[in-house]
Design an enzyme around this catalytic site. Sequence first.
Site, short mmCIF file in Angstrom:
data_model
loop_
_atom_site.label_atom_id
_atom_site.label_comp_id
_atom_site.label_asym_id
_atom_site.label_seq_id
_atom_site.Cartn_x
_atom_site.Cartn_y
_atom_site.Cartn_z
N SER A 120 14.47 41.75 61.32
CA SER A 120 13.16 41.20 62.51
C SER A 120 11.92 41.78 62.07
O SER A 120 10.79 41.56 62.40
CB SER A 120 13.37 41.71 63.72
OG SER A 120 13.89 42.96 63.79
N HIS A 141 15.91 34.34 60.64
CA HIS A 141 15.48 35.39 61.77
C HIS A 141 15.54 34.39 62.95
O HIS A 141 14.80 33.64 63.32
CB HIS A 141 14.16 36.14 61.61
CG HIS A 141 13.84 36.99 62.80
ND1 HIS A 141 12.75 37.24 63.11
CD2 HIS A 141 14.69 37.90 63.48
CE1 HIS A 141 12.50 38.17 64.14
NE2 HIS A 141 13.98 38.77 64.45
N GLU A 153 13.07 31.80 62.40
CA GLU A 153 11.87 32.17 61.29
C GLU A 153 12.71 32.05 59.86
O GLU A 153 13.65 32.75 59.80
CB GLU A 153 11.17 33.41 61.76
CG GLU A 153 10.14 33.31 62.80
CD GLU A 153 9.73 34.61 63.02
OE1 GLU A 153 8.46 34.65 63.45
OE2 GLU A 153 10.16 35.70 62.77
N ASN A 191 7.13 38.66 65.82
CA ASN A 191 7.25 40.16 66.20
C ASN A 191 5.74 40.72 65.82
O ASN A 191 5.41 41.62 66.48
CB ASN A 191 8.36 40.81 65.30
CG ASN A 191 9.83 40.47 66.14
OD1 ASN A 191 9.66 40.20 67.29
ND2 ASN A 191 10.86 40.65 65.45
N1 CAA Z 1 23.67 35.28 75.38
C1 CAA Z 1 23.92 33.83 75.29
N2 CAA Z 1 23.62 33.04 76.74
C2 CAA Z 1 22.81 33.54 77.34
C3 CAA Z 1 22.51 35.02 77.34
C4 CAA Z 1 22.93 35.77 76.51
N3 CAA Z 1 22.87 36.99 76.17
N4 CAA Z 1 21.63 35.48 78.45
C5 CAA Z 1 21.52 34.24 79.04
N5 CAA Z 1 22.04 33.05 78.27
C6 CAA Z 1 22.12 31.66 78.80
C7 CAA Z 1 22.74 31.53 79.99
O1 CAA Z 1 24.19 31.25 80.11
C8 CAA Z 1 22.12 30.32 80.73
O2 CAA Z 1 22.60 29.20 79.93
P1 CAA Z 1 22.76 27.78 80.72
O3 CAA Z 1 21.44 27.38 81.16
O4 CAA Z 1 23.42 26.86 79.89
O5 CAA Z 1 23.69 28.23 81.86
C9 CAA Z 1 20.62 30.35 80.14
O6 CAA Z 1 20.79 31.43 78.92
C10 CAA Z 1 19.79 30.72 81.28
O7 CAA Z 1 20.18 32.17 81.84
P2 CAA Z 1 20.18 32.63 83.18
O8 CAA Z 1 20.06 31.23 83.96
O9 CAA Z 1 21.19 33.71 83.45
O10 CAA Z 1 18.88 33.48 83.30
P3 CAA Z 1 17.30 32.93 82.94
O11 CAA Z 1 16.96 31.46 83.36
O12 CAA Z 1 16.52 33.99 83.61
O13 CAA Z 1 17.28 32.95 81.28
C11 CAA Z 1 16.90 34.06 79.39
C12 CAA Z 1 17.42 34.26 80.83
C13 CAA Z 1 17.03 32.88 78.62
C14 CAA Z 1 17.32 35.22 78.51
C15 CAA Z 1 15.19 34.06 79.68
O14 CAA Z 1 15.00 34.90 80.61
C16 CAA Z 1 14.28 34.13 78.52
O15 CAA Z 1 14.12 33.17 77.85
N6 CAA Z 1 13.80 35.52 78.26
C17 CAA Z 1 13.14 35.62 77.03
C18 CAA Z 1 13.62 35.85 75.99
C19 CAA Z 1 12.98 36.13 74.56
O16 CAA Z 1 11.74 36.22 74.54
N7 CAA Z 1 13.68 36.26 73.74
C20 CAA Z 1 13.12 36.66 72.43
C21 CAA Z 1 13.14 38.08 72.31
S1 CAA Z 1 12.55 38.60 70.77
C22 CAA Z 1 13.74 38.71 69.56
O17 CAA Z 1 14.74 38.30 69.96
C23 CAA Z 1 13.50 38.61 68.14
C24 CAA Z 1 13.32 40.26 67.72
O18 CAA Z 1 13.49 40.37 66.57
C25 CAA Z 1 13.29 41.17 68.49
#
Ligand code: CAA
Length: 285
Positions: A120, A141, A153, A191
């Site tokens: 990342s 990424h 990415e 990031n």
């Molecule tokens: N693994 C797989 N699928 C997941 C999951 C996981 N850990 N967590 C949630 N999901 C799926 C659920 O199964 C659900 O799928 P369906 O719509 O098909 O049922 C979908 O995501 C939505 O989940 P929920 O309805 O339970 O919950 P939500 O609507 O609150 O969404 C979320 C959860 C998708 C995580 C949302 O809160 C979100 O988009 N959060 C921001 C995530 C983000 O910013 N990610 C980037 C982080 S930075 C990074 O990863 C890079 C790095 O290098 C640090």
Amino acid sequence: MHNFSSIAVIGAGQMGCGIAQSIAAAGIEVKLSDATPDLAQQGLARIHLRLLGQVEKHKLQPEEADHIVANITPVPSLESIHNCDLVIEAASEDLALKLELFRKLDQYAKPEALLASNTSSLSITTIAAATRRPQNVIGMHFFNPVPVMELVEVIRGLATSDITQTRILRLSEALGKKPVCSVDKAGFVVNRILLPMLNEACFLLDEGVASATDIDSAMQLGCAHPMGPLALADFIGLDTCLAIMEVLQKELGEVKYRPAPLLRRYVAAGWLGKKTGRGFFDYND
Ligand code: CAA
């Protein structure tokens, strides 16, 4: 066509499992490896459980879930990757560990195989230099949760060839993702923007500007973010957040990238977020 029929994923943590699941869902065979055979097995079990949850919610047919699981084989050691066309490394954000892994991957993977890192923030050029095939090394990424987030990415190191980049762009599209290219500069695109924001939320909390819940509500309600910054930091893992801030600070050399002391304290306490049950919020119930 991307021409990858078998892909190895190294690391069966939350990113590695998400990557393995997305590749298997695209009909490509995956070999899943971790430091011990047990960890790779446990990774597959977690993927299976998540897919069963999707089946219960009627988002996936049972046979589709079975098909995805059948495409993933946990393997006991790195030697088992010798037939793979691509290896994607998704180990911890630790340069020494990644360099050691890439030396080994270069040794075990067939000569024409591509080697990608899900790093990342670390330098792809530096990682590629640990191998005898830097032209075949690239950054790929993914974002958490991988099956849901559309972005990949794609990062070229200094020696990465055009054909390597083209093949990885095609593969990303075949996985249903939208690739964005970035040059090899610490933090790449997301990031470099996201982590200073999460770090700032830690400063706010430490200064008593608002409670953790209110900081998160403010960003969710005021900026329409799906998660507040502190919940997102917990979700990413506070150790990973700290590691990325340290790379930004070291490589870009500016005071604005100084990791928040509170973030350091949480990591020192072993409060790493969702994965340990405690971070800025409590996940034990
Ligand atoms: N693994 C797989 N699928 C997941 C999951 C996981 N850990 N967590 C949630 N999901 C799926 C659920 O199964 C659900 O799928 P369906 O719509 O098909 O049922 C979908 O995501 C939505 O989940 P929920 O309805 O339970 O919950 P939500 O609507 O609150 O969404 C979320 C959860 C998708 C995580 C949302 O809160 C979100 O988009 N959060 C921001 C995530 C983000 O910013 N990610 C980037 C982080 S930075 C990074 O990863 C890079 C790095 O290098 C640090």
